[in-house]
Design an enzyme around this catalytic site. Structure first.
Site, short mmCIF file in Angstrom:
data_model
loop_
_atom_site.label_atom_id
_atom_site.label_comp_id
_atom_site.label_asym_id
_atom_site.label_seq_id
_atom_site.Cartn_x
_atom_site.Cartn_y
_atom_site.Cartn_z
N ASP A 1 2.22 1.89 -9.71
CA ASP A 1 1.70 1.08 -8.55
C ASP A 1 0.41 0.67 -8.75
O ASP A 1 -0.33 1.03 -10.09
CB ASP A 1 1.66 2.29 -7.16
C1 NOJ Z 1 0.31 -0.88 -3.40
C2 NOJ Z 1 1.16 -0.09 -2.38
O1 NOJ Z 1 1.03 1.40 -2.63
C3 NOJ Z 1 2.71 -0.41 -2.87
O2 NOJ Z 1 3.50 0.28 -1.94
C4 NOJ Z 1 2.90 -1.78 -2.76
O3 NOJ Z 1 4.58 -1.94 -3.13
C5 NOJ Z 1 2.06 -2.43 -3.90
N1 NOJ Z 1 0.62 -2.21 -3.73
C6 NOJ Z 1 2.26 -3.83 -4.21
O4 NOJ Z 1 1.94 -4.59 -3.11
#
Ligand code: NOJ
Length: 766
Positions: A288
């Protein structure tokens, strides 16, 4: 790292009944062999830097402007792009790959298509409230189609983090507190979005998230840590991820939390032993946002190079949005701290999914030929409004209907009051992808259309979402999300009171702004903001009957408002067509059938509160209260509204349960059935829910667990026999030695239209 569990523990592939896995995974064995040959041959041609390039997932932004991205593409330093969402923009980058890079390995393009791309459907918590896999299939297919037609290949969805924590803002993105419901919804979404083949023109590959246990962050505080027993993990939290992978999800996004001290991003047991070796996952793992860097903050990496070494060895293939893999992997391979095979392995997974996306056959598979791009990306005719309206109506949950205040009659004078009544942005909810607020229908618009020429509709905003300046500033940090009315709270309320006084019934649209139920939006107080509580008090004082229309992304504490309102309709954030759908239900053009996917507590102090809890040694019995039993002395143990609850404008009655046999055996099956009758006066639907309990086992087992459900639609007076087939697997659990077992003895089956009011019957397993 040593494995977390004894060697003996093998997580069975078929945790749920076979029917859940009836369809084969998307990639057949013969294709897999062809893919492996293709990818192996390609890897042989690649330099170390090109392989590392494939591991990088970059978003266009201030640190990486388009010019920098172009240079990186030219040098083979990027594997995929996220957050670019129109065909012309995507085409430019894919052209650069095909024209400027040495090996012409296509990029894939990803985005958070969580509950729609252009057409926004209800938030996932709302979709779960429909308990309707058909509806979720519609949402998945349309979202994939619109995303694919925008040139995207992958979505960061579904989010299947089971959560018992309404304080956590991201509970809006998941399917609620239950393992089985979440598994069913997640699996349905994966199958719908990927279709028969994620490479198809109208499909996208899914990336299930957040692996793992993100919904269990302590105290519901975002990005916090998770500490959990193996039994709890395997029984309640891991199955939805596994089910989504069984359904063929090509990607896995790794969570930001630590698990029993080891961050998921650094967790070799999680990402390699479990995911690869036991679950045989062959797609990609994606860290992430910035998670590799955060290993230093977690206190498990000493510096950036150490973080990269730990992440890649744990099993992180792609690094999202940081430069760490490109900066440190070459040196780490040179020094021998990371092996070339480890880089190859990660690159292989990325190339595997690109192969599965069909990108090596046609890098433009989702783009089509030049000149075919939509003239207007936001064109009205690209939306799927009819489906959005229908699904949204199915996601609404009628919590209270005192003296049948609902459905409202389209006559007389109605008042609509509340800060969410006319907010086009809020009704779309968080992660509303490429949805355009101006295209969404508010409740005011929906009700105006519904009563046009029949009744008078008065409107007043009544209050701001919140008058707390700190919260307003928080919500408006990155975008002007919350409009703050310049009038004083008293002026706003006075206008609302005068409107209410003229009306026969007052509908109040209250709740949260979408930014309050989002990533990084944890709350310690889950009541309505004070400005709205004060508004409801003021309207209550007029003596007019009140119907609350709640718009929110989590279970709320509405204990006070529950005593004030005659009717309560939970509408979540219902999407582009939300205003029409809510209006359809308010006026009885649609009959509500939704059921809560989460428990509504009486107070934040009861948290965590969930229906499938364990028994205690000193259960509290309200008919014989005893001081030394498990309870709070200042509040009831029970929820305000239980899991699975939701009313209809008609009535449903259930017959006693009949079982095909009084005994179930290891190889056998048992059918539990009930007759459901629509005993009211209107056509309507309900959800028949089956729960099981193992009252005596070697470890305490939950007081009940959802094992099956079915949505039924009945005309007045009509009956239907609903049958559920149970087998050994439904009775099995992870014992103290982490073995998947079923223990002979008595079991209890409960069937009802919520988790509390059920028919009950016992049987034995031998
Ligand atoms: C952070 C988030 O935790 C995640 O769910 C998301 O897919 C990503 N950013 C990309 O936007």
């Amino acid at each position: 790292m040593k494995s977390m569990f004894p060697q003996a523990v093998v997580f069975p592939l078929a945790l749920f009944s076979a029917s859940l896995f009836a369809e084969p995974p998307t990639l057949q064995a013969s294709n897999e062999t062809q893919r492996d040959h293709f990818v192996s041959a390609l890897l042989k041609k690649m330099t170390l830097d090109e392989k590392i390039g494939q591991l990088r997932l970059i978003s266009v932004g201030p640190d990486t402007p388009k010019s920098t991205i172009k240079q990186m593409i030219e040098k083979g330093q990027i594997g995929a792009i996220f957050n670019t969402v129109t065909r012309p923009d995507i085409r430019i980058m894919q052209d650069q790959v095909m024209q400027l890079s040495r090996l012409k390995i296509p990029l894939f393009f990803a985005y958070d298509v969580v509950h729609g791309q252009r057409t926004i459907f209800p938030i996932p918590l709302g979709l779960a409230a429909s308990w309707d896999t058909q509806a979720v299939t519609t949402v998945g297919r349309i979202s994939a189609l619109e995303a694919a037609q925008d040139g995207l290949n992958m979505t960061w969805a579904p989010m299947v983090d089971v959560s018992h924590e309404p304080r956590w803002g991201r509970s809006s993105e998941g399917f609620g507190e239950d393992t089985y419901l979440t598994s069913m919804m997640g699996q349905t979404m994966v199958k719908a979005m990927q279709g028969n083949d994620p490479a198809d023109r109208n499909s996208v590959m899914t990336s299930v998230k957040h692996f793992a246990l993100y919904g269990a962050v302590e105290g519901g505080r975002e990005y916090n840590s998770v500490d959990m027993s193996p039994q709890q993990m395997f029984q309640h939290y891991l199955p939805p991820y596994q089910t989504a992978l069984q359904a063929g999800s090509g990607g896995v996004m790794v969570s930001l939390n630590s698990i029993n001290g080891v961050p998921a991003t650094a967790n070799r047991w999680l990402l390699t032993d479990l995911l690869r070796h036991q679950w045989h996952f062959k797609g990609i793992t994606v860290s992430d946002h910035g998670a590799i860097k955060e290993l230093i903050n977690h206190g498990v990496a000493s510096d950036p190079a150490d973080a990269v070494r730990i992440a890649i060895k744990a099993g992180i293939d792609m690094s999202m949005s940081d430069q760490y893999y490109s900066q440190y992997l070459p040196g780490l391979v040179k020094s021998g701290a990371v092996t070339a095979a480890e880089v190859d392995n990660a690159a292989r997974h990325v190339l595997n999914v690109k192969y599965d996306m069909g990108l090596f056959r046609d890098a433009y598979s989702h783009l089509g030929p030049v000149g075919s791009d939509p003239k207007d990306t936001n064109a009205e005719d690209r939306l799927h409004r009819a489906q959005a309206r229908e699904v949204a109506a199915q996601s609404l949950v009628l919590l209270k209907n005192w003296h049948h205040i609902l459905p409202l009659k389209k006559q007389g004078t109605l008042a609509l009051i509340g800060p969410l009544a006319d907010s086009q942005r809020d009704i779309m909810g968080s992660w509303s992808a490429a949805g355009v607020a101006k295209q969404s229908v508010t409740l005011l618009q929906g009700m105006r259309e519904a009563v046009a020429g029949k009744a008078t509709l008065l409107y007043a905003k009544g209050s701001n979402i919140t008058d707390n300046a700190k919260v307003q500033a928080f919500l408006n940090l990155y975008e002007p999300a919350v409009e703050v009315d310049k009038r004083s709270p008293q002026q706003l309320r006075d206008e609302a009171i005068s409107v209410a006084k003229k009306a026969d019934v007052v509908v109040m649209a209250v709740g949260e702004s979408q930014g309050m139920a989002h990533e990084a939006s944890s709350r310690s107080d889950i009541r309505l903001p004070k400005a709205q509580r004060d508004l409801i008090d003021a309207i209550k004082a007029t003596g007019k009957p009140i119907v609350l229309v709640l718009m929110n992304g989590r279970a709320l504490d509405i204990t006070q408002q529950d005593q004030q309102a005659e009717g309560i309709l939970e509408t979540w954030f219902s999407g582009t067509e939300g205003g029409h759908a809510i209006s359809d239900v308010l006026f009885g053009d649609a009959n509500p059938s939704g059921k809560l996917p989460v428990t509504f507590p009486r107070s934040v102090g009861q948290l965590p509160l969930y229906y499938n809890h364990l028994p205690t040694g000193r259960p509290y019995d309200f008919t014989h209260p005893n001081k030394y039993t498990s309870h709070y002395f200042d509040i009831d143990n029970s929820p305000l509204y239980p899991f699975g609850f939701g009313l209809s404008y008609t009535e449903f009655t259930l017959s006693p349960i009949s079982l095909s046999s009084s005994m179930l055996t290891a190889k056998g099956q048992m059918v539990a059935s009930v007759t459901v009758t629509n005993s009211g006066k209107l056509a309507g639907g309900t959800i028949v829910q089956l729960y099981l309990q193992d009252p005596v086992a070697s470890i305490s087992r939950p007081v009940k667990e959802l094992k099956a459900f079915e949505k039924v639609q009945l005309q007045p007076g009509e009956s239907k026999r609903v049958q559920f087939t149970l087998s050994k697997n439904d009775l099995s659990f992870w014992n103290q030695q982490m073995k998947w077992v079923v223990e002979p003895g008595q079991f209890v089956v409960m069937i009802g239209t919520d988790s509390v009011h059920t028919e009950v019957k016992s049987f034995t397993y031998q």
